[in-house]
Design a protein around this motif. Structure first.
Motif, PDB file in Angstrom:
ATOM      1  N   LEU A 251       0.990  -1.494  -0.244  1.00  0.00           N
ATOM      2  CA  LEU A 251      -0.302  -0.111   0.465  1.00  0.00           C
ATOM      3  C   LEU A 251       0.730   1.650   0.590  1.00  0.00           C
ATOM      4  CD1 LEU A 251      -3.003  -1.370   2.725  1.00  0.00           C
ATOM      5  CD2 LEU A 251      -3.343  -0.879  -0.072  1.00  0.00           C
ATOM      6  N   GLU A 252       1.910   1.135   0.512  1.00  0.00           N
ATOM      7  CA  GLU A 252       2.761   2.549   0.864  1.00  0.00           C
ATOM      8  C   GLU A 252       3.775   2.808  -0.468  1.00  0.00           C
ATOM      9  OE1 GLU A 252       5.525   0.836   3.685  1.00  0.00           O
ATOM     10  OE2 GLU A 252       4.594   2.014   5.866  1.00  0.00           O
ATOM     11  N   THR A 253       3.977   1.339  -1.642  1.00  0.00           N
ATOM     12  CA  THR A 253       4.208   1.792  -2.980  1.00  0.00           C
ATOM     13  C   THR A 253       3.381   2.375  -3.396  1.00  0.00           C
ATOM     14  OG1 THR A 253       3.232  -0.192  -3.799  1.00  0.00           O
ATOM     15  CG2 THR A 253       5.299  -0.249  -2.693  1.00  0.00           C
ATOM     16  N   SER A 254       2.340   2.913  -3.132  1.00  0.00           N
ATOM     17  CA  SER A 254       1.311   4.200  -4.128  1.00  0.00           C
ATOM     18  C   SER A 254       0.279   4.758  -3.489  1.00  0.00           C
ATOM     19  CB  SER A 254      -0.401   3.055  -5.324  1.00  0.00           C
ATOM     20  OG  SER A 254      -1.106   2.761  -4.209  1.00  0.00           O
ATOM     21  N   ALA A 255       0.253   6.254  -3.699  1.00  0.00           N
ATOM     22  CA  ALA A 255      -0.614   7.045  -3.552  1.00  0.00           C
ATOM     23  C   ALA A 255      -1.906   7.072  -3.307  1.00  0.00           C
ATOM     24  CB  ALA A 255      -0.501   8.570  -4.558  1.00  0.00           C
ATOM     25  N   ALA A 256      -2.635   5.895  -3.310  1.00  0.00           N
ATOM     26  CA  ALA A 256      -4.145   5.715  -3.512  1.00  0.00           C
ATOM     27  C   ALA A 256      -3.905   4.454  -2.007  1.00  0.00           C
ATOM     28  CB  ALA A 256      -4.592   4.527  -4.261  1.00  0.00           C
ATOM     29  N   GLY A 257      -2.429   3.767  -2.159  1.00  0.00           N
ATOM     30  CA  GLY A 257      -2.655   3.025  -1.019  1.00  0.00           C
ATOM     31  C   GLY A 257      -2.121   3.677   0.389  1.00  0.00           C
ATOM     32  N   ARG A 258      -1.549   4.597   0.166  1.00  0.00           N
ATOM     33  CA  ARG A 258      -0.937   5.680   0.853  1.00  0.00           C
ATOM     34  C   ARG A 258      -2.171   6.571   2.038  1.00  0.00           C
ATOM     35  NH1 ARG A 258       3.371   6.417  -2.441  1.00  0.00           N
ATOM     36  NH2 ARG A 258       2.375   8.363  -2.665  1.00  0.00           N
ATOM     37  N   GLU A 259      -3.194   6.579   0.494  1.00  0.00           N
ATOM     38  CA  GLU A 259      -4.339   7.590   1.762  1.00  0.00           C
ATOM     39  C   GLU A 259      -4.875   6.196   2.097  1.00  0.00           C
ATOM     40  OE1 GLU A 259      -6.788   9.675  -2.013  1.00  0.00           O
ATOM     41  OE2 GLU A 259      -5.418  10.097  -2.476  1.00  0.00           O
ATOM     42  N   TYR A 260      -5.590   5.499   1.997  1.00  0.00           N
ATOM     43  CA  TYR A 260      -6.630   4.438   3.315  1.00  0.00           C
ATOM     44  C   TYR A 260      -5.297   4.590   4.222  1.00  0.00           C
ATOM     45  CZ  TYR A 260      -9.975   3.082   0.098  1.00  0.00           C
ATOM     46  OH  TYR A 260     -10.577   2.880  -1.257  1.00  0.00           O
ATOM     47  N   LEU A 261      -4.359   3.936   4.338  1.00  0.00           N
ATOM     48  CA  LEU A 261      -2.987   4.336   5.126  1.00  0.00           C
ATOM     49  C   LEU A 261      -2.733   5.103   6.346  1.00  0.00           C
ATOM     50  CD1 LEU A 261      -0.340   2.141   4.083  1.00  0.00           C
ATOM     51  CD2 LEU A 261      -1.543   1.766   5.821  1.00  0.00           C
ATOM     52  N   ASN A 262      -2.966   6.652   5.313  1.00  0.00           N
ATOM     53  CA  ASN A 262      -3.147   7.777   6.396  1.00  0.00           C
ATOM     54  C   ASN A 262      -4.519   7.911   7.241  1.00  0.00           C
ATOM     55  OD1 ASN A 262      -0.914   8.716   5.230  1.00  0.00           O
ATOM     56  ND2 ASN A 262      -1.411   9.596   3.661  1.00  0.00           N
ATOM     57  N   ARG A 263      -5.680   7.506   6.828  1.00  0.00           N
ATOM     58  CA  ARG A 263      -7.256   7.784   7.038  1.00  0.00           C
ATOM     59  C   ARG A 263      -6.914   6.866   8.608  1.00  0.00           C
ATOM     60  NH1 ARG A 263      -9.294   8.076   2.027  1.00  0.00           N
ATOM     61  NH2 ARG A 263      -9.019   6.489   2.094  1.00  0.00           N
ATOM     62  N   TYR A 264      -6.348   5.524   8.528  1.00  0.00           N
ATOM     63  CA  TYR A 264      -6.103   4.586   9.357  1.00  0.00           C
ATOM     64  C   TYR A 264      -5.610   5.109  10.730  1.00  0.00           C
ATOM     65  CZ  TYR A 264      -4.366   0.397  11.646  1.00  0.00           C
ATOM     66  OH  TYR A 264      -3.895   0.093  12.680  1.00  0.00           O
ATOM     67  N   ASP A 265      -3.926   5.743  10.356  1.00  0.00           N
ATOM     68  CA  ASP A 265      -3.283   6.128  10.963  1.00  0.00           C
ATOM     69  C   ASP A 265      -3.792   7.187  12.174  1.00  0.00           C
ATOM     70  OD1 ASP A 265      -1.282   3.831  10.162  1.00  0.00           O
ATOM     71  OD2 ASP A 265      -0.391   5.494   9.268  1.00  0.00           O
ATOM     72  N   ASP A 266      -4.809   8.203  11.758  1.00  0.00           N
ATOM     73  CA  ASP A 266      -5.187   9.347  11.927  1.00  0.00           C
ATOM     74  C   ASP A 266      -6.295   8.921  12.940  1.00  0.00           C
ATOM     75  OD1 ASP A 266      -3.247  10.971  10.658  1.00  0.00           O
ATOM     76  OD2 ASP A 266      -4.811  11.580   8.955  1.00  0.00           O
ATOM     77  N   GLN A 267      -6.568   8.080  12.521  1.00  0.00           N
ATOM     78  CA  GLN A 267      -7.997   6.993  13.391  1.00  0.00           C
ATOM     79  C   GLN A 267      -7.300   6.561  15.073  1.00  0.00           C
ATOM     80  OE1 GLN A 267     -10.231   4.784  10.049  1.00  0.00           O
ATOM     81  NE2 GLN A 267     -11.295   6.098  11.627  1.00  0.00           N
ATOM     82  N   VAL A 268      -6.148   5.630  14.504  1.00  0.00           N
ATOM     83  CA  VAL A 268      -5.712   5.165  15.422  1.00  0.00           C
ATOM     84  C   VAL A 268      -4.526   5.893  16.742  1.00  0.00           C
ATOM     85  CG1 VAL A 268      -6.579   2.870  14.771  1.00  0.00           C
ATOM     86  CG2 VAL A 268      -3.881   3.594  14.487  1.00  0.00           C
ATOM     87  N   ALA A 269      -3.686   6.873  16.116  1.00  0.00           N
ATOM     88  CA  ALA A 269      -2.929   7.783  16.482  1.00  0.00           C
ATOM     89  C   ALA A 269      -3.117   8.268  18.284  1.00  0.00           C
ATOM     90  CB  ALA A 269      -2.621   8.410  15.898  1.00  0.00           C
ATOM     91  N   GLY A 270      -2.487   7.643  19.220  1.00  0.00           N
ATOM     92  CA  GLY A 270      -2.109   8.284  20.301  1.00  0.00           C
ATOM     93  C   GLY A 270      -3.471   7.722  21.279  1.00  0.00           C
ATOM     94  N   ARG A 271      -3.990   6.696  20.946  1.00  0.00           N
ATOM     95  CA  ARG A 271      -5.598   6.001  21.530  1.00  0.00           C
ATOM     96  C   ARG A 271      -4.940   5.292  22.354  1.00  0.00           C
ATOM     97  NH1 ARG A 271     -10.194   4.622  19.294  1.00  0.00           N
ATOM     98  NH2 ARG A 271     -11.213   4.968  20.865  1.00  0.00           N
TER      99      ARG A 271
END
Length: 617
Positions: A251-271
């Motif tokens: 997923l990290e190899t494409s902009a499309a995949g990174r968008e999904y990863l970034n949304r997920y990372d933002d949701q769990v960050a610091g929880r």
């Protein structure tokens, strides 16, 4: 875009009896010896009653202490056991192979390819001191059924389930349900295993996969004197994005995949992890209660509408909270399911997914290609992929408001493009199979049958069967699998545009699920003719544009063989459709089926629907 529609798991589908918090907390103290010995384990996908893929080297794999030599052997079972299960004679010799475990603690033994055999075999794996033994092992055709809720929907919850389940008795059709989880759950894996298809077991099998395997069993029986078992690896979770089935590295190899990863990372960050487990448990309790209520209501009244169900029990509690152990997170199903069954040797993959990604539909084509490439690398094989194109669907609330966000047509186009541009990827059009206001249409037999026909034609019909004994029957022949496909459009001499189709012998307007003709789909087969060769704009499925980006529904008529004009050529077989609209006197573009929900009446004489398309003149 923002997500406006949720899909969730198919109502009534069974989940593992452990939730994601259990997966995160499982301890080794209840370790079972099914596939584990002191110094090595065999992957959970191996068990009694499994089917191994014929005509391919057979991958047997697991973990062990680094440097441990592992030997795998397969040999016919004793005659007493063989006769109790099958009258087929032994048709394979004993095969053995040995490998030394890597420094990473992984081992993979490749047993030589073998021909199909319905007589039971015994597979053993040993480190020279201890042994794991699997009995009633057959050799035949194995397919992986993957995706989300419409692949997940079980036979017991599909159309006419009683008759289907009661007749589901085939000792040579077997299936393995991969535990549904987003974190490795060894306890669930130890409870899993291959099942023989019986009325007692088949109800929890994917309905699509069951009908696929059932037809495959019947059709392959006519190609050779050797009986061919069929095995299905069920590997799906309802409500999953395509990114759930890919690795983070990919997923990290494409902009499309990174968008999904970034949304997920933002949701769990610091929880806090404990807080996330609490939220997950609360959601799971609410979801299980809702699912049980829906299941009971539909059992009591199979014709109950979703409008009634939602009014009585509320909307599905979706989406679930995002956590690092959720099966709905990016990479979750890949890490806990796909990587646990790969590289179990299979012939190919059936893929039915895309609904959950509709809000980000422009990214889907890239992600679908990336997933196919990653899975092929994981299996080290250019696996054929059979993709189910999304059918028609819209929520009643959206239809009542006159809204159609037009995301599903983009997903369908992405799926079609993948089939046309990636080698050994084939698409099954199901535009006629959707249900209004039901994102989980119940007619899975039509879908499974079309998938099987595609496999018979494109996979088994290309001469790639492994040996001469079962080549020939489908080579260049076999089932018709292509519906009408637009190849060109030209300006009509009189009015509108003429669309030229191929795979269109017997082109006609026919019946489809959800039409407004007052005809029960149980009484009239999909694709059966409507007594007209011309349909008005609100019933044709066609639309025209004058180049201003505005589309207008258009009337359509199928041209007879003798109706030729200067631009249409001399195509025989009723392969041309004239499309016109008084609102578009100078049409520049035409499209068909380009909506989430609408009329889809165009079929060929095989009863197969025309594919949706948009085309400029």
């Amino acid at each position: 875009m923002t997500a406006s529609i949720i899909t969730g798991p198919a109502p009534g589908s069974s989940l593992t009896d452990t939730d994601d918090t259990t997966a995160a907390q499982t301890e080794e103290t209840d370790r079972s010896p099914r596939n584990a010995r002191t110094h090595f384990t065999v992957a959970a996908v191996f068990s009694d009653h499994m089917v191994l893929q014929r005509h391919r080297p057979i991958a047997v794999f697991g973990t062990a202490t680094p440097g441990t030599p592992i030997t795998a052997s397969i040999l016919p079972s004793p005659p007493s056991e063989r006769n109790a299960i099958s009258h087929a004679p032994c048709c394979t010799p004993q095969e053995t192979a040995t490998v030394r475990t890597t420094t990473e603690g992984r081992w993979l033994v490749a047993l030589p390819a073998m021909g199909a055999c319905a007589a039971p075999h015994r597979l053993t794996v040993t480190d020279g001191t201890e042994t794991v033994q699997f009995d009633d092992v057959l050799i035949g055709e194995v397919w992986l059924a993957g995706g989300q809720s419409n692949m997940e929907l079980e036979l017991r919850n599909s159309l006419h389930p009683e008759a289907a389940v009661d007749n589901a008795h085939d000792p040579l059709l077997r299936f393995y349900n991969t535990p549904k989880t987003g974190a490795v759950d060894e306890r669930a894996e130890r409870k899993s295993g291959w099942s023989v298809c019986t009325p007692q077991s088949a109800g929890v099998m994917s309905a699509v996969a069951y009908y696929f395997a059932n037809r495959l069993r019947a059709e392959l029986a006519g190609t050779t004197e050797v009986t061919i078992p069929v095995g299905i690896v069920d590997c799906y979770i309802g409500g999953t994005s395509i990114t759930c089935w890919m690795s983070r590295q990919r997923l990290e190899t494409s902009a499309a995949g990174r968008e999904y990863l970034n949304r997920y990372d933002d949701q769990v960050a610091g929880r806090d992890l404990d807080a996330m487990r609490y939220d997950w448990t609360t959601w799971q309790t609410n979801f299980n209660a809702w699912n049980a209520n829906i299941d009971a209501a539909r059992t009591a009244d199979p014709d109950v509408t979703w409008e009634t169900l939602n009014a009585q029990y509320g909307e599905c509690p979706w989406p679930p909270p995002m956590t690092p152990f959720s099966q709905y997170r990016p990479c979750g199903a890949f890490e806990a399911m796909v990587s646990r069954v790969a590289p179990y040797t299979v012939r190919g993959v059936m893929w039915y997914q895309g609904e959950e990604d509709e809000a980000y539909c422009e990214r889907y084509r890239t992600l679908l290609g990336d997933m196919i490439d990653e899975w092929r690398g994981l299996w080290n094989d250019r696996l054929p992929f059979l993709i189910v194109q999304l059918p028609r669907w819209i929520a009643k609330s959206e239809a009542d408001a006159g809204r159609d966000v037009m995301h599903w047509p983009v997903i369908r186009a992405a799926q079609m493009d993948a089939a046309r541009t990636i080698p050994d990827v084939h698409i099954v059009v199901t535009l006629d199979c959707g249900e209004f206001d039901n994102i989980h249409p119940l007619d899975k037999k039509t879908v499974g049958d079309r998938l099987a026909a595609m496999a018979l034609r494109r996979v088994y019909g290309n001469g790639d069967n492994g040996d001469e004994s079962d080549n020939g029957m489908f080579t260049g022949n076999g089932p018709v699998v292509d519906g009408p496909e637009s190849t060109a459009c030209v300006r009509a001499d009189g009015n509108g545009i003429i669309v030229i189709f191929r795979h269109a012998d017997g082109l006609h307007f026919g019946h489809y699920n959800g039409d407004d003709l007052g005809i029960n789909r149980d009484d009239v087969a999909l694709g059966s003719p409507i007594d007209t060769a011309e349909l008005p704009a609100d019933a044709s499925g066609f639309a025209l544009s004058g180049g201003d980006g505005v589309w207008h529904a258009a009337s359509a008529r199928i041209l007879a063989d003798d109706e030729h004009d200067s631009g249409s050529g001399n195509d025989a077989g009723r392969r041309r459709v004239q499309v016109w609209s008084t609102a578009v006197p100078e049409p520049c573009a035409v499209r068909y089926g380009w909506f989430s929900w609408g009329p889809a009446p165009l079929f060929n004489d095989a009863g197969l629907p025309a594919e949706p398309f948009t085309r400029e003149r």
